[in-house]
Enzyme design. Structure first.
Site, PDB file in Angstrom:
ATOM      1  N   HIS A 262      41.069  45.401  42.291  1.00 41.27           N
ATOM      2  CA  HIS A 262      39.735  45.892  41.911  1.00 41.27           C
ATOM      3  C   HIS A 262      39.076  46.762  42.973  1.00 41.27           C
ATOM      4  O   HIS A 262      38.011  47.312  42.742  1.00 41.27           O
ATOM      5  CB  HIS A 262      38.803  44.723  41.568  1.00 41.27           C
ATOM      6  CG  HIS A 262      38.343  43.955  42.769  1.00 41.27           C
ATOM      7  ND1 HIS A 262      39.126  43.022  43.387  1.00 41.27           N
ATOM      8  CD2 HIS A 262      37.191  44.008  43.488  1.00 41.27           C
ATOM      9  CE1 HIS A 262      38.475  42.521  44.426  1.00 41.27           C
ATOM     10  NE2 HIS A 262      37.300  43.106  44.517  1.00 41.27           N
TER      11      HIS A 262
HETATM   12  C1  UD1 Z   1      31.944  43.526  43.947  1.00 38.65           C
HETATM   13  C2  UD1 Z   1      31.913  43.527  45.467  1.00 38.65           C
HETATM   14  C3  UD1 Z   1      33.313  43.269  46.007  1.00 38.65           C
HETATM   15  C4  UD1 Z   1      33.911  42.010  45.414  1.00 38.65           C
HETATM   16  C5  UD1 Z   1      33.881  42.140  43.889  1.00 38.65           C
HETATM   17  C6  UD1 Z   1      34.474  40.948  43.183  1.00 38.65           C
HETATM   18  C7  UD1 Z   1      30.264  45.068  46.454  1.00 38.65           C
HETATM   19  C8  UD1 Z   1      30.098  46.327  47.221  1.00 38.65           C
HETATM   20  N1  UD1 Z   1      31.501  44.816  45.995  1.00 38.65           N
HETATM   21  O1  UD1 Z   1      32.725  44.630  43.521  1.00 38.65           O
HETATM   22  O2  UD1 Z   1      33.241  43.105  47.413  1.00 38.65           O
HETATM   23  O3  UD1 Z   1      35.236  41.847  45.855  1.00 38.65           O
HETATM   24  O4  UD1 Z   1      32.510  42.297  43.508  1.00 38.65           O
HETATM   25  O5  UD1 Z   1      34.465  41.157  41.818  1.00 38.65           O
HETATM   26  O6  UD1 Z   1      29.313  44.341  46.302  1.00 38.65           O
HETATM   27  N2  UD1 Z   1      30.951  44.816  35.808  1.00 38.65           N
HETATM   28  C9  UD1 Z   1      30.950  44.199  34.595  1.00 38.65           C
HETATM   29  N3  UD1 Z   1      30.458  42.937  34.522  1.00 38.65           N
HETATM   30  C10 UD1 Z   1      29.959  42.276  35.582  1.00 38.65           C
HETATM   31  C11 UD1 Z   1      29.953  42.926  36.820  1.00 38.65           C
HETATM   32  C12 UD1 Z   1      30.458  44.187  36.929  1.00 38.65           C
HETATM   33  O7  UD1 Z   1      31.386  44.740  33.607  1.00 38.65           O
HETATM   34  O8  UD1 Z   1      29.541  41.113  35.439  1.00 38.65           O
HETATM   35  C13 UD1 Z   1      31.500  46.163  35.915  1.00 38.65           C
HETATM   36  C14 UD1 Z   1      30.418  47.208  35.862  1.00 38.65           C
HETATM   37  O9  UD1 Z   1      30.893  48.280  35.121  1.00 38.65           O
HETATM   38  C15 UD1 Z   1      30.246  47.617  37.297  1.00 38.65           C
HETATM   39  C16 UD1 Z   1      31.640  47.407  37.853  1.00 38.65           C
HETATM   40  O10 UD1 Z   1      32.172  46.292  37.137  1.00 38.65           O
HETATM   41  O11 UD1 Z   1      29.791  48.910  37.444  1.00 38.65           O
HETATM   42  C17 UD1 Z   1      31.645  47.122  39.325  1.00 38.65           C
HETATM   43  O12 UD1 Z   1      30.776  46.044  39.633  1.00 38.65           O
HETATM   44  P1  UD1 Z   1      30.062  45.961  41.079  1.00 38.65           P
HETATM   45  O13 UD1 Z   1      29.264  44.726  41.199  1.00 38.65           O
HETATM   46  O14 UD1 Z   1      29.400  47.258  41.382  1.00 38.65           O
HETATM   47  O15 UD1 Z   1      31.265  45.913  42.092  1.00 38.65           O
HETATM   48  P2  UD1 Z   1      32.676  45.153  42.032  1.00 38.65           P
HETATM   49  O16 UD1 Z   1      33.723  46.180  41.878  1.00 38.65           O
HETATM   50  O17 UD1 Z   1      32.684  44.013  41.064  1.00 38.65           O
END
Ligand code: UD1
Length: 371
Positions: free
Chosen positions: A209
């Site tokens: 991821h």
């Molecule tokens: C975040 C953390 C990362 C951690 C990861 C675990 C930061 C900078 N990164 O990254 O360190 O390893 O979480 O998962 O904080 N999304 C959903 N549903 C959710 C959450 C996210 O669909 O419940 C999708 C959204 O499209 C979002 C994307 O995932 O834009 C990324 O989510 P985000 O929280 O920005 O970062 P992660 O890649 O999950």
């Protein structure tokens, strides 16, 4: 004087870190009390609520519902929503864990208000400033008053950045507290994999991821092609993070998932993941937490990054760094298939008691400040 600690969670890897800390605060052994704030960085049932259920974390007292966005938008939104909570709650300290955007956002708001910041999992460094988490780590540590570390080397990293020794406490790893607390409840891998049509035998597991692996079509297709080769040696279970799922769709790479030996799964709950990890022949991952959990379980881990902030898992545990390089990844896989892979030791203080040490040091520290 207030004994109230405001604990912050936001994203999936925070949940397994806060669970044993909340349990310790809620036990009779401390006069400290905790309130839980959820920023809402992760909000999907599978990325969020399932972990509260699996780990018995109390329902958050306060939900900020900040949601997704660019780094700036997400961080700013959390900060804006957290400030009035501090005004209202007036805690003795704010406790943050890990290195996600919620960690730095809430630490920064508290520090600017003169409220002590406690950072759990301080001092880890990949020395790779292209990782958003590395920025979050460095900045959170700079503004923390009490820094709890998971490995001895972390103190050297912190001292090099000018953080004074009396603020740093080596306590071990709260993620491993959670692992110890839940191992006997792990859901058998056979049950999880049956849903992907798997009928038994050895398997490997994969998670991906990190932006550096999934946010470019070249990197993502290269890794998925390498995984196709791994599948010719052993079936691979692949729980898909929503970010990775959407990039695969966006870049038209869905055909690389159409492999009967690639067992594609939705994001798993903690107990399912623990079962999958425990029984895997090896794990391929770019996650920080899985590098630590595989070391604790003695399962070989091949890390699909060029570096790690969790150096102890390489020095003492089962971790091998392979990056995105196909030949390195396949060589590491062959090694595990032929020799069983790297065996390791359990790092010092990864013994299931880190949370107890944290709460007892925090209590003494607050008492010394007149709380
Ligand atoms: C975040 C953390 C990362 C951690 C990861 C675990 C930061 C900078 N990164 O990254 O360190 O390893 O979480 O998962 O904080 N999304 C959903 N549903 C959710 C959450 C996210 O669909 O419940 C999708 C959204 O499209 C979002 C994307 O995932 O834009 C990324 O989510 P985000 O929280 O920005 O970062 P992660 O890649 O999950």
């Amino acid at each position: 004087m207030s004994h109230k600690i405001l604990c912050v969670v936001g994203a999936r890897p925070n949940f397994m870190k806060i669970a044993p800390i909340m349990a310790e605060f809620n036990s009779d052994s401390t006069p400290l009390t905790a309130r839980l704030v959820h920023t809402g960085q992760h909000y999907n049932e599978a990325m969020n609520h399932q972990f509260f259920v699996d780990l018995g974390i109390p329902e958050p007292d306060i939900n900020l519902e900040a949601g997704s966005g660019s780094h700036a938008v997400q961080t700013a939104e959390i900060m804006k929503r957290f400030e009035p909570v501090l005004d209202h709650e007036k805690p003795a300290a704010v406790l943050v864990v890990g290195d996600v955007n919620s960690t730095i956002a809430c630490a920064l708001v508290a520090a600017k208000k003169g409220i002590p910041v406690i950072h759990v999992e301080a001092g880890l460094r990949s020395f790779d400033r292209t990782m958003p988490e590395e920025i979050n780590r460095v900045l959170t540590d700079q503004i923390s008053d009490l820094l709890f570390t998971t490995e001895r080397m972390a103190k050297d990293n912190l001292k090099r950045e000018g953080i004074t020794e009396e603020r740093i406490h080596f306590v071990g790893n709260v993620m491993i507290d959670t692992l110890h607390n839940n191992l006997s409840r792990a859901i058998p891998a056979s049950q999880t994999l049956a849903k992907a049509g798997f009928t038994g035998g050895p398997y490997a597991a994969l998670t991906l991821h990190r932006p550096s692996n999934v946010d470019s079509p070249d990197a993502l297709s290269g890794l998925l092609e390498t995984i196709t080769k791994v599948c010719s040696m052993i079936p691979v279970a692949f729980p898909l993070h929503p970010r990775t799922r959407s990039r695969i769709d966006e870049y038209g790479l869905g055909a690389l998932l159409e492999n009967p030996r690639l067992l594609v799964l939705p994001p798993l709950g903690y107990l399912q993941m623990l079962g999958l990890m425990k029984d895997a022949k090896f794990f391929l991952t770019d996650s920080g937490g899985i590098q630590e959990e595989t070391t604790a379980l003695g399962v070989p881990c091949i890390t699909l990054r060029d570096n790690t902030e969790r150096q102890i898992t390489v020095d003492e545990g089962t971790n091998v760094i392979a990056g995105q390089d196909r030949s390195k990844i396949l060589a590491a896989v062959k090694d595990v298939m032929e020799t069983g892979g790297k065996t390791g030791n359990i790092p010092e203080y990864w013994d299931g008691h880190a949370s107890r040490r944290i709460v007892s040091i925090l209590h003494a520290w607050l008492a010394s400040k007149g709380h």
